[in-house]
Scaffold this active site. Structure first.
Site, PDB file in Angstrom:
ATOM      1  N   ASP A  58      50.605  60.617  41.475  1.00 44.68           N
ATOM      2  CA  ASP A  58      50.175  59.225  41.560  1.00 44.68           C
ATOM      3  C   ASP A  58      48.648  59.188  41.638  1.00 44.68           C
ATOM      4  OD1 ASP A  58      49.606  56.650  42.465  1.00 44.68           O
ATOM      5  OD2 ASP A  58      51.155  56.665  44.021  1.00 44.68           O
ATOM      6  N   TYR A 145      48.040  42.208  38.301  1.00 49.34           N
ATOM      7  CA  TYR A 145      47.234  42.986  37.344  1.00 49.34           C
ATOM      8  C   TYR A 145      45.806  42.437  37.274  1.00 49.34           C
ATOM      9  CZ  TYR A 145      46.232  45.357  32.870  1.00 49.34           C
ATOM     10  OH  TYR A 145      45.699  46.143  31.887  1.00 49.34           O
TER      11      TYR A 145
END
Ligand code: UDP
Length: 311
Positions: A58, A145
């Site tokens: 990640d 986003y």
């Protein structure tokens, strides 16, 4: 000695093209990806390359790595994907940026943020220059986003001011080309796949909303120029193709180029769907000596050929 470059999100559509290009230019490439929205297929051929290394993790997880440049691309970019786990998207944008900035600071590395035209929101200024601050809904379905990427830009400039990190912020307008996933959910792959399968092309709303699509090879070239141009860090740079098209016209063009007899079908409009998007690229031209060279028609033809060979 070979330059050591980290590409986060390196297994994805854009990231894998960037890894290819950097390897081709002689760099040692570290590709970081957790495969949450990308598969292994595009980087599989690279894994045999002596200057390629995969880091399966990640982007927000701690990382110790000696590098000279970081391209921070890790984040799902299709609205369908980034809205599936919106909290995860914000986390990736913000904590990923923070983590990579810390790494760049420690390593004295240059770092480029793949930002987005989405920071302009549903723009009231057209076309969008880098000076425009945007018109953004902070609490809508796209906010994870949009605000995540805006916060990342803010972190980048604070790292520059507070710690003197050599940053770059590129605002990428819609990008397309071979290696997009068939089920990516974005308009170009959706339209091409529907046309090839003889299914209806679903156009949201009245189809008069516009986008400006940049072919992936042009985008990769722009990213590398942005990283390498001296002094490109003082302000964000738009990277995109100013050739603007409505979604209705795009659907018609895809039908024409594929020779498909699919029909165009109207679907309900999406919430907060930006009405228009077109970059001004004067800054990229002046600072990076960059302009896209692939027209929408040429790029669509190459993309259609890719999809028709695979599906
Ligand atoms: N869109 C559409 N049909 C589709 C997918 C998208 O009409 O199958 C529209 C969508 O509503 C938007 C535009 O195409 O107006 C671009 O959507 P995309 O998800 O590709 O990117 P973004 O909205 O992030 O620019």
């Amino acid at each position: 000695m070979s330059k050591r470059v980290l590409v986060t999100g390196g297994a994805g559509f854009l990231g894998s093209h960037l890894c290819d290009y950097l390897l081709h230019r002689g760099a040692t490439v570290f590709c970081l990806d957790d495969f949450s929205s990308a598969g292994q297929e595009h980087i599989k051929p690279l894994r045999r390359h002596a200057r390629f290394q995969l880091l399966q993790q990640d982007v927000a997880a701690p990382l110790e790595l000696s590098v000279e440049e970081v391209y921070n691309l890790a984040c799902p970019a299709s609205p369908v994907h980034y809205q599936r786990d919106p909290i995860g998207t914000t986390r990736t944008c913000v904590l990923g940026a923070l983590n990579m900035l810390r790494l760049a600071q420690k390593q004295g590395a240059k770092i480029l943020q793949a930002s987005t035209s989405e920071v302009y929101g549903d723009p009231k200024e057209h076309p969008q220059s880098e000076r425009y601050w945007g018109h953004v809904n902070p609490i809508g379905p796209r906010s994870c986003y949009t605000e995540g990427k805006r916060c990342a830009e803010s972190l980048f400039y604070d790292y520059r001011r507070q710690h003197g990190v050599a940053i770059r912020v590129a605002r990428l307008f819609n990008c397309y080309g071979p290696r997009m996933q068939a089920d990516d959910g974005r308009v170009i792959s959706n339209f091409i796949m529907a046309a090839l399968r003889g299914e209806p092309l679903l156009v949201h709303g009245d189809g008069q909303q516009t986008r400006s699509f940049c072919y992936v090879d042009d985008m990769v070239d722009g990213l590398v120029r942005c990283m390498e141009a001296p002094g490109a860090g003082s302000a964000p740079v738009n990277l995109g193709n100013p050739e603007e098209v409505s979604m209705q016209a795009l659907a018609e063009q895809v039908l024409l180029l594929t020779g498909s007899s699919s029909r165009i079908q109207s679907e309900p409009a999406l919430e907060d769907d930006p009405r228009q998007r077109q970059p001004t690229i004067k800054r990229a031209d002046e600072q990076l000596n960059w302009q896209p060279t692939t027209s929408l028609e040429q790029g669509l033809a190459k993309t259609i050929s890719y999809f028709s060979q695979r599906y």
